[in-house]
Design a protein around this motif. Structure first.
Motif, PDB file in Angstrom:
ATOM      1  N   GLU A 167      14.609  51.186  46.665  1.00  0.00           N
ATOM      2  CA  GLU A 167      13.324  50.559  46.379  1.00  0.00           C
ATOM      3  C   GLU A 167      12.520  50.489  47.670  1.00  0.00           C
ATOM      4  N   ASN A 226       9.595  48.784  49.304  1.00  0.00           N
ATOM      5  CA  ASN A 226       8.661  47.665  49.264  1.00  0.00           C
ATOM      6  C   ASN A 226       8.629  47.020  50.647  1.00  0.00           C
ATOM      7  N   ASP A 238       0.765  47.596  51.389  1.00  0.00           N
ATOM      8  CA  ASP A 238       1.536  47.591  50.149  1.00  0.00           C
ATOM      9  C   ASP A 238       1.151  48.772  49.267  1.00  0.00           C
ATOM     10  N   LYS A 276       3.570  51.801  47.919  1.00  0.00           N
ATOM     11  CA  LYS A 276       3.637  52.167  46.505  1.00  0.00           C
ATOM     12  C   LYS A 276       3.475  53.680  46.344  1.00  0.00           C
TER      13      LYS A 276
END
Length: 74
Positions: free
Chosen positions: A2, A4, A56, A60
């Protein structure tokens, strides 16, 4: 994996050798020949700078591109 802010912050706590190993693993998993992807000390510093300044929205987009690349290899 992931991608992030929390994951990036954890990556930034690694020393250069550890970060280089993670990057090489990601490169292999992405289907890129690691022998053609030379990472030196200057590269690690640049990667740290890029990761620390990524928004962010940037993270993404990176995650989407990484997943699309992985799916395209299968």
């Amino acid at each position: 994996m992931e991608i992030n802010r929390e994951a990036v912050d954890k990556l930034l706590t690694l020393n250069d050798r550890q970060l280089k190993m993670i990057i090489q693993s990601l490169v292999r998993d992405s289907g890129i020949d690691p022998s053609q992807f030379n990472i030196d000390t200057g590269s690690i510093a640049s990667i740290r700078t890029a990761l620390s300044s990524a928004t962010d929205d940037d993270l993404k987009k990176i995650a989407e591109q990484y997943e699309a690349n992985k799916k395209g290899r299968r």
